[in-house]
Design an enzyme around this catalytic site. Sequence first.
Site, mmCIF file in Angstrom:
data_model
loop_
_atom_site.group_PDB
_atom_site.id
_atom_site.type_symbol
_atom_site.label_atom_id
_atom_site.label_comp_id
_atom_site.label_asym_id
_atom_site.label_seq_id
_atom_site.Cartn_x
_atom_site.Cartn_y
_atom_site.Cartn_z
ATOM 1 N N SER A 50 78.455 -38.208 -49.300
ATOM 2 C CA SER A 50 77.855 -39.243 -50.144
ATOM 3 C C SER A 50 76.342 -39.299 -49.995
ATOM 4 O O SER A 50 75.729 -40.279 -50.394
ATOM 5 C CB SER A 50 78.414 -40.623 -49.808
ATOM 6 O OG SER A 50 79.757 -40.705 -50.155
ATOM 7 N N THR A 152 77.514 -43.447 -47.395
ATOM 8 C CA THR A 152 76.108 -43.829 -47.566
ATOM 9 C C THR A 152 75.562 -44.189 -46.208
ATOM 10 O O THR A 152 76.196 -44.948 -45.476
ATOM 11 C CB THR A 152 75.985 -45.060 -48.480
ATOM 12 O OG1 THR A 152 76.295 -44.667 -49.792
ATOM 13 C CG2 THR A 152 74.584 -45.663 -48.435
ATOM 14 N N THR A 170 71.556 -42.220 -50.267
ATOM 15 C CA THR A 170 72.901 -41.945 -50.777
ATOM 16 C C THR A 170 72.857 -41.098 -52.042
ATOM 17 O O THR A 170 71.847 -41.082 -52.750
ATOM 18 C CB THR A 170 73.617 -43.273 -51.111
ATOM 19 O OG1 THR A 170 74.981 -43.009 -51.420
ATOM 20 C CG2 THR A 170 72.982 -43.990 -52.274
ATOM 21 N N ARG A 180 73.798 -43.973 -63.631
ATOM 22 C CA ARG A 180 74.169 -45.166 -62.862
ATOM 23 C C ARG A 180 73.335 -45.258 -61.570
ATOM 24 O O ARG A 180 73.161 -44.284 -60.849
ATOM 25 C CB ARG A 180 75.656 -45.109 -62.530
ATOM 26 C CG ARG A 180 76.175 -46.287 -61.694
ATOM 27 C CD ARG A 180 76.183 -45.975 -60.212
ATOM 28 N NE ARG A 180 76.940 -46.949 -59.428
ATOM 29 C CZ ARG A 180 76.965 -46.977 -58.106
ATOM 30 N NH1 ARG A 180 76.283 -46.090 -57.417
ATOM 31 N NH2 ARG A 180 77.684 -47.869 -57.463
ATOM 32 N N GLY A 182 73.084 -47.514 -58.013
ATOM 33 C CA GLY A 182 73.859 -48.460 -57.198
ATOM 34 C C GLY A 182 72.976 -49.457 -56.474
ATOM 35 O O GLY A 182 71.821 -49.696 -56.851
ATOM 36 N N THR A 203 77.079 -50.895 -47.378
ATOM 37 C CA THR A 203 77.717 -49.672 -47.848
ATOM 38 C C THR A 203 78.947 -50.112 -48.640
ATOM 39 O O THR A 203 79.416 -51.231 -48.494
ATOM 40 C CB THR A 203 78.097 -48.745 -46.676
ATOM 41 O OG1 THR A 203 78.716 -47.572 -47.195
ATOM 42 C CG2 THR A 203 79.033 -49.426 -45.705
ATOM 43 N N GLY A 204 79.423 -49.237 -49.501
ATOM 44 C CA GLY A 204 80.589 -49.601 -50.301
ATOM 45 C C GLY A 204 80.262 -49.626 -51.777
ATOM 46 O O GLY A 204 79.292 -49.007 -52.212
HETATM 47 C C1 SD4 Z 1 76.753 -46.949 -54.122
HETATM 48 N N1 SD4 Z 1 76.703 -48.189 -52.066
HETATM 49 O O1 SD4 Z 1 76.113 -46.133 -54.761
HETATM 50 C C2 SD4 Z 1 76.734 -46.865 -52.618
HETATM 51 C C3 SD4 Z 1 77.884 -46.043 -52.173
HETATM 52 C C4 SD4 Z 1 78.175 -46.124 -50.704
HETATM 53 O O2 SD4 Z 1 79.120 -45.361 -48.790
HETATM 54 O O3 SD4 Z 1 77.796 -47.022 -50.012
HETATM 55 N N2 SD4 Z 1 78.877 -45.235 -50.108
HETATM 56 O O4 SD4 Z 1 77.421 -47.832 -54.647
#
Ligand code: SD4
Length: 295
Positions: A50, A152, A170, A180, A182, A203-204
């Site tokens: 990621s 990330t 990330t 997109r 994030g 993260t997430g």
């Molecule tokens: C996102 N927060 O682009 C990031 C992805 C992520 O661990 O955290 N991955 O939404």
Amino acid sequence: TAKKPLIISTWNHGLAANQATWEALNAGKSGLTAIEKGLNISEADPKVRSVGYGGLPDREGKITLDACIMDQNSDCGSVSFLQGIKHPISVAKKVLEETPHVMLSGQGALNFALSQGFKEENLLTPESEQAWKNWLEKSKYQPVINIENHDTISMLVIDKDGNLTGGCTTSGAAWKMHGRVGDSPIIGAGLFLDNEVGAAAATGLGEAVIRTAGSAMVVELMRQGLSPNEACKTIVERIYNKHKNHKDMPYLQVGFIAVNKQGEYGGYSLRAGFNFAVCDADNGNRMEKPDFKMT
Ligand code: SD4
């Protein structure tokens, strides 16, 4: 117990990143440089799916990168939707240091990176390309919890004088729409700090973190006296409550890490499976599993 200096970063590969950051801090480098050194390790590692080189692409097969960095003076630099540059955190640092702005995006971010001497390169590995081709067969966007939204790297540093720095880098959510962006390059969402209070990072699923101004809120709760753990937990609860009936809920995962001005740290995630790496002088560099709301 509180220690300084202390480094905390998301996920397993945070260990290798922490190590490089620790060495840089001990060599007398600034928090900004130390964070850059650490995050560069994850960016260059093709096994980290990621981040940077070897990251999973968007649904058009393109790797697009988001990163940001913030220092004790609340100066920050960020890049979003950047393509073809292996070390977006280094470009974000240059945005902080060399421009009158906070955030550069897309082609403009790339042009700036090239003007600063960065080289354009192909970041798609054969493994990531194959994963994309496999995904295309069904073309269903439903990120797999802890896997496709995993890795990330967000890192927070408190140095020996108690000053805070944070960074995040990330390739974002796998199979996202082209264009997109994030939470990770957005100051206040994926990362925030106030040198008087503390620092937090996420993260997430970035959409959920942006909807709730996640990291900024964690810092505000620490300002009101909550511990880093309590602050992370409160915001995860809020994200849960806002998303209970949301279409994102079946695959929603978010996790936060935080450190306060005293060097106390913590984390919390919505679902099991999140972990973070912590490094300090007394206990070395190790993984910790924070509490979570649900499995
Ligand atoms: C996102 N927060 O682009 C990031 C992805 C992520 O661990 O955290 N991955 O939404």
